[in-house]
Design a protein around this motif. Structure first.
Motif, PDB file in Angstrom:
ATOM      1  N   ASN A  31       1.705   2.865   2.540  1.00  0.00           N
ATOM      2  CA  ASN A  31       0.208   2.720   3.013  1.00  0.00           C
ATOM      3  C   ASN A  31      -0.006   1.518   4.300  1.00  0.00           C
ATOM      4  OD1 ASN A  31      -2.656   3.443   2.452  1.00  0.00           O
ATOM      5  ND2 ASN A  31      -2.250   0.945   1.344  1.00  0.00           N
ATOM      6  N   GLN A  32       0.716   0.327   4.032  1.00  0.00           N
ATOM      7  CA  GLN A  32       0.865  -0.622   4.624  1.00  0.00           C
ATOM      8  C   GLN A  32       1.241  -0.664   6.929  1.00  0.00           C
ATOM      9  OE1 GLN A  32       2.555  -4.599   4.408  1.00  0.00           O
ATOM     10  NE2 GLN A  32       3.354  -4.015   6.118  1.00  0.00           N
ATOM     11  N   LEU A  67       2.055 -13.013   9.057  1.00  0.00           N
ATOM     12  CA  LEU A  67       0.363 -13.202   8.149  1.00  0.00           C
ATOM     13  C   LEU A  67      -0.664 -12.384   7.554  1.00  0.00           C
ATOM     14  CD1 LEU A  67      -1.039 -15.531   6.589  1.00  0.00           C
ATOM     15  CD2 LEU A  67      -1.759 -16.661   8.693  1.00  0.00           C
ATOM     16  N   PHE A  68      -0.208 -11.820   9.116  1.00  0.00           N
ATOM     17  CA  PHE A  68      -1.556 -10.411   8.316  1.00  0.00           C
ATOM     18  C   PHE A  68      -1.007  -9.761   7.178  1.00  0.00           C
ATOM     19  CE2 PHE A  68      -3.586 -10.211  12.537  1.00  0.00           C
ATOM     20  CZ  PHE A  68      -4.059 -11.418  12.209  1.00  0.00           C
ATOM     21  N   ARG A  69      -0.027  -8.514   7.376  1.00  0.00           N
ATOM     22  CA  ARG A  69       0.876  -8.019   5.961  1.00  0.00           C
ATOM     23  C   ARG A  69       1.307  -9.126   4.928  1.00  0.00           C
ATOM     24  NH1 ARG A  69       2.799  -7.121  11.256  1.00  0.00           N
ATOM     25  NH2 ARG A  69       3.734  -4.911  11.565  1.00  0.00           N
ATOM     26  N   TYR A  89      -1.994  -8.916   3.252  1.00  0.00           N
ATOM     27  CA  TYR A  89      -3.026  -7.640   3.058  1.00  0.00           C
ATOM     28  C   TYR A  89      -2.252  -6.924   1.753  1.00  0.00           C
ATOM     29  CZ  TYR A  89      -3.433  -2.335   3.595  1.00  0.00           C
ATOM     30  OH  TYR A  89      -3.703  -1.081   2.604  1.00  0.00           O
ATOM     31  N   LEU A  90      -1.009  -7.381   2.019  1.00  0.00           N
ATOM     32  CA  LEU A  90      -0.078  -6.827   0.029  1.00  0.00           C
ATOM     33  C   LEU A  90      -0.751  -7.828  -0.454  1.00  0.00           C
ATOM     34  CD1 LEU A  90       3.778  -6.085   2.131  1.00  0.00           C
ATOM     35  CD2 LEU A  90       2.240  -4.872   1.105  1.00  0.00           C
ATOM     36  N   ILE A  98     -10.278  -9.631   1.159  1.00  0.00           N
ATOM     37  CA  ILE A  98      -9.370 -10.747   3.082  1.00  0.00           C
ATOM     38  C   ILE A  98     -10.364 -10.973   3.464  1.00  0.00           C
ATOM     39  CG2 ILE A  98      -8.778  -9.955   5.063  1.00  0.00           C
ATOM     40  CD1 ILE A  98      -8.121  -7.279   3.622  1.00  0.00           C
ATOM     41  N   PRO A  99     -10.636 -12.076   3.928  1.00  0.00           N
ATOM     42  CA  PRO A  99     -11.393 -13.179   4.388  1.00  0.00           C
ATOM     43  C   PRO A  99     -12.061 -13.022   5.175  1.00  0.00           C
ATOM     44  CG  PRO A  99      -9.363 -14.512   3.973  1.00  0.00           C
ATOM     45  CD  PRO A  99      -9.164 -13.230   3.181  1.00  0.00           C
ATOM     46  N   GLY A 100     -13.319 -13.002   5.694  1.00  0.00           N
ATOM     47  CA  GLY A 100     -14.189 -12.363   6.726  1.00  0.00           C
ATOM     48  C   GLY A 100     -13.471 -12.627   7.985  1.00  0.00           C
ATOM     49  N   PRO A 101     -13.289 -13.917   7.989  1.00  0.00           N
ATOM     50  CA  PRO A 101     -13.223 -14.269   9.452  1.00  0.00           C
ATOM     51  C   PRO A 101     -11.844 -14.189  10.026  1.00  0.00           C
ATOM     52  CG  PRO A 101     -13.811 -16.329   8.303  1.00  0.00           C
ATOM     53  CD  PRO A 101     -13.477 -15.154   7.814  1.00  0.00           C
ATOM     54  N   LEU A 102     -10.773 -13.832   8.625  1.00  0.00           N
ATOM     55  CA  LEU A 102      -9.783 -13.038   9.343  1.00  0.00           C
ATOM     56  C   LEU A 102      -9.668 -11.811   9.886  1.00  0.00           C
ATOM     57  CD1 LEU A 102      -6.302 -13.496   9.365  1.00  0.00           C
ATOM     58  CD2 LEU A 102      -5.916 -13.258   6.468  1.00  0.00           C
TER      59      LEU A 102
END
Length: 354
Positions: free
Chosen positions: A176-177, A241-243, A246-247, A218-222
Motif C-alpha cells: 500500500n505504501q 523521512l516521508f516513508r 506515512y508508515l 500528516i503535517p500540512g507543509p510536509l
C-alpha cells in the motif's frame, strides 16, 4: 421537520434524508453524487463527472461503486425516517469526456414504511462511521464480528477474506505504501491526487471536500512539499523521512480484510458498493474502525502483488475489488462534507453550488 440550514426549501422527506445521506464516503472524499428533486417523493440521481477519478486504473468502475455506496447510505437514512427508496437505475457506462457533465444514474421514489429498531441501529452506525487513518491499538477483533461481516458479504454474493498473519499484514501495508510512490510517477494520477489534496485546515474548510492533511495525520507543509515535488521521494534521506511519517499512521494494525466478487459491469460495481457500506457499518456497530486501501486495487502492479501474496483466485468475472485495514483505537477526526445545496441540481441539470 425543517429544511437544513443553508439548503434550498426542499420537500420535507428529502430535506432531512439528503442532509444526512450526503455524509457517504467517496474516493478522495470527492463527493460526486448529485440529486435533482422533483417533488416530495421523486428525484433523479446523477454523478458529477467533474468530481470523478478517471485517471486511475479502475477509476471509472469505482464511480459506480461510489454510486452503490451512496444508494446504500440513502436507504439506511431513509429507513430510519420511515421511508423506503425505490430505484429505477440506468447503469450505462460513464463517459468522462461527455459534454453533459451530470451522468444520470437513475430515478428514485420514496414510499412510506414502518421504522424498525434495526433501522435505527443501522442509522446510528451510519452517523458514527468515519475513516480511521490513526494507528490502531493492536487488539485483535472478536471473531464473532468478522463472522458477521462474512455472512453479510455472502448474502450479497461477495466473499470476505481476512488475515491476522503479521508477516502478510506487514507485506500488504508495504504494498500500500509503495503504491502511493508508484502512482506519483504517473503524470495523470499525480495531477488527479494534487487536485484533491487539502494541506491546511483553512483550505479544507473552504472546499469542504478532498483529502485533508488533518484526516491523513500528516503535517500540512510536509504533505504539500512531498506531493508537489515528487522527485524528493527518490532521495535516500528525504524519501526515507516521508516513508516513516506515512508508515507511522499504520502502527498497531493486526488485521486486514478484503472483498472478492463479481466486478464486470456497472450493475456489479453498484452492488459491490452497497456491500462495502453494509460491511463498514457492521464493523462500526461493534466499535471497529476501518480504512480502505483503494489505491492497491486501482494500481495494476499493486493489485497483482496483492492477489499473488494472498493467493486470491480471480476468475469468471470475480475480482478482489476492495482491501482495507480494520481495528480499534482512538476516534479519528471527521472529514469535511460540502453543504446539502452543493449536492442539489436545478431543473436545468446545473449544480446549485460547487
Amino acid at each position: 421537520m425543517t429544511a437544513p440550514l443553508g439548503a434550498p426549501d426542499l420537500p420535507r422527506p428529502w430535506s432531512a434524508i439528503l442532509d444526512e445521506a450526503r455524509r457517504y464516503p467517496s474516493p478522495h472524499n470527492s463527493q460526486p453524487i448529485t440529486v435533482r428533486v422533483h417533488d416530495d417523493r421523486r428525484a433523479d440521481l446523477c454523478y458529477d463527472l467533474d468530481r470523478g477519478l478517471p485517471a486511475e486504473s479502475f477509476g471509472i468502475p469505482f464511480a459506480h461503486v461510489c454510486a452503490g455506496v451512496f444508494l446504500e447510505s440513502l436507504a439506511t437514512v431513509a429507513a430510519a425516517h420511515g421511508w423506503a427508496v425505490r430505484e429505477d437505475l440506468h447503469l450505462a457506462p460513464m463517459d468522462f469526456a461527455a459534454e453533459e457533465r451530470q451522468h444520470l444514474l437513475g430515478h428514485l421514489e420514496l414510499t412510506p414504511v414502518p421504522v424498525t429498531a434495526a433501522a435505527r441501529e443501522q442509522w446510528a452506525a451510519f452517523r458514527r462511521r468515519r475513516t480511521s487513518r490513526r494507528p490502531y491499538d493492536r487488539r485483535p477483533v472478536d471473531p464473532r464480528i468478522t463472522e458477521e461481516v462474512a455472512a453479510i458479504a455472502v448474502g450479497m454474493g461477495q466473499e470476505f477474506g481476512r488475515t491476522g498473519e503479521q508477516d502478510l499484514v506487514d507485506d500488504l501495508i508495504r504494498i500500500n505504501q509503495e503504491t502511493l510512490f508508484d502512482d506519483l510517477r504517473d503524470d495523470a494520477v499525480h495531477a488527479e491526487i494534487l487536485a484533491w489534496l487539502r494541506t491546511s485546515k483553512r483550505q479544507a474548510a473552504a472546499t469542504r471536500d478532498g483529502l485533508s492533511a488533518e484526516t491523513m495525520l500528516i503535517p500540512g507543509p510536509l504533505l504539500r512539499i512531498a506531493m508537489r515535488h515528487r522527485w524528493l521521494w527518490d532521495l535516500p534521506v528525504v524519501g526515507g523521512l516521508f516513508r516513516r511519517v506515512y508508515l507511522n499512521t499504520m502502527r498497531g494494525v493486526r488485521e486486514l480484510g478484503w472483498l472478492t466478487g463479481p466486478f464486470v459491469g456497472p450493475a456489479d460495481h453498484v452492488e459491490a458498493g452497497r456491500c462495502f457500506l453494509r460491511v463498514w457499518l457492521a464493523f462500526t456497530r461493534h466499535g471497529v474502525h476501518l480504512h480502505p486501501f483503494g489505491t492497491v486495487i486501482t494500481n495494476p502492479r499493486s493489485h497483482a502483488a496483492f492477489v499473488e501474496r494472498t493467493g486470491i483466485e480471480e476468475s469468471g468475472g470475480r475480482m478482489a475489488w476492495m482491501l482495507f485495514r480494520y481495528g480499534t483505537g482512538e476516534a479519528p477526526p471527521r472529514s469535511w462534507r460540502r453543504g446539502l445545496e452543493a449536492m442539489l441540481l436545478d431543473r436545468d441539470a446545473t449544480a446549485v453550488a460547487r
